[in-house]
Design an enzyme around this catalytic site. Structure first.
Site, PDB file in Angstrom:
ATOM      1  N   HIS A  86      -7.853  23.547  71.497  1.00 14.77           N
ATOM      2  CA  HIS A  86      -7.705  24.086  72.856  1.00 14.77           C
ATOM      3  C   HIS A  86      -9.030  24.712  73.314  1.00 14.77           C
ATOM      4  CE1 HIS A  86      -5.802  26.479  76.140  1.00 14.77           C
ATOM      5  NE2 HIS A  86      -6.727  27.362  75.780  1.00 14.77           N
ATOM      6  N   GLU A  87      -9.637  25.527  72.437  1.00 15.30           N
ATOM      7  CA  GLU A  87     -10.907  26.180  72.798  1.00 15.30           C
ATOM      8  C   GLU A  87     -12.019  25.140  72.989  1.00 15.30           C
ATOM      9  OE1 GLU A  87     -10.951  29.215  73.622  1.00 15.30           O
ATOM     10  OE2 GLU A  87      -8.992  29.741  72.842  1.00 15.30           O
ATOM     11  N   HIS A  90     -11.879  23.776  76.413  1.00 12.07           N
ATOM     12  CA  HIS A  90     -12.544  24.607  77.425  1.00 12.07           C
ATOM     13  C   HIS A  90     -14.031  24.284  77.491  1.00 12.07           C
ATOM     14  CE1 HIS A  90      -9.359  27.115  78.779  1.00 12.07           C
ATOM     15  NE2 HIS A  90      -9.127  27.694  77.620  1.00 12.07           N
ATOM     16  N   GLU A 164      -6.453  26.383  81.718  1.00 11.98           N
ATOM     17  CA  GLU A 164      -5.616  26.497  80.517  1.00 11.98           C
ATOM     18  C   GLU A 164      -4.771  25.241  80.319  1.00 11.98           C
ATOM     19  OE1 GLU A 164      -5.983  28.695  78.207  1.00 11.98           O
ATOM     20  OE2 GLU A 164      -7.489  29.641  79.458  1.00 11.98           O
TER      21      GLU A 164
END
Ligand SMILES: [Zn+2]
Length: 221
Positions: A86-87, A90, A164
């Site tokens: 997930h990071e 980003h 997100e």
């Protein structure tokens, strides 16, 4: 740029993640996702709170990953990888860069508006002083700017929630949506987050979408 190397160590202890299953798995995923790692650290987040977190740090090509010890204690390797995926999302989707540009713009706008207030002769008098005062002008600016900043934060939160969802989708596609679902459930239980916030409250205040919305989006991947 200096957060993990200079500022963070003033308040917390960071030790490199020891060799082992977790480190190998993270290094392997980063290679696969085209993400250059500088180092992976474990931070003693448990010193102050039970909250679990993980983040990347660094402005250049090579990033440092910081994992809270609380995160490692409570999650499996597969769940940790999902959080990192997930990071990584980003970063790869340029959210970090967009966020930096937006906050620079916001700060620039604030200082621009402040410049009209500092020399004003009436503001301090309006606050009850008997003569013009630079310091009271700053105070007056703070009061008058807060509605502007509230409106801007609604706009920033909207962008953040969109990011997100995009990072979740990235993690679901490059890694494992099921593992991210498991990790998010644990994280929101540990962080005591509200599962059913009022939609209007979430719209104004939430920088992250409510858990159920994120799970729904992940399940559709
Ligand atoms: Zn995120």
């Amino acid at each position: 740029m200096f957060y993990a190397s200079w500022i963070l160590p003033l308040f917390n202890r960071l030790i490199p993640l020891p060799e082992g299953e977790l480190r190998t798995a993270i290094e392997e995923y980063s290679r696969k996702a085209g993400f250059q790692l500088n180092n992976i650290f474990v931070m003693d987040g448990s010193k102050r709170s039970a909250k679990a977190n993980a983040f990347f740090s660094g402005l250049g090509k090579k990033k440092k990953i910081v994992l809270f010890d609380t995160l490692i204690q409570k999650h499996t390797t597969a769940e940790l990888l999902a959080v990192l995926a997930h990071e990584t999302g980003h970063y790869q989707l340029k959210h970090t860069r967009t966020g930096l540009a937006l906050s620079l713009f916001q700060t620039g706008l604030m200082f621009f508006l402040l410049s009209f207030f500092l020399g004003n002769k009436d503001l301090a008098l309006a606050l009850g002083a008997t003569e013009p005062s630079f310091h009271l002008n700053i105070l007056a600016f703070g009061i008058l700017y807060s509605p502007v900043s509230n409106v801007m934060s609604i706009f920033m939160n909207r962008i953040s929630r969109k990011h997100e969802f995009e990072a979740d989708a990235f993690a679901g596609k490059t890694n494992d949506a099921g593992q991210l679902i498991a990790a998010l459930k644990k994280l929101s239980a540990d962080n005591l987050s509200n599962l059913t916030p009022h939609p209007a409250y979430a719209y104004v205040h939430y920088s992250h979408p409510p858990l159920l919305e994120r799970l729904k989006a992940l399940q559709s991947i």
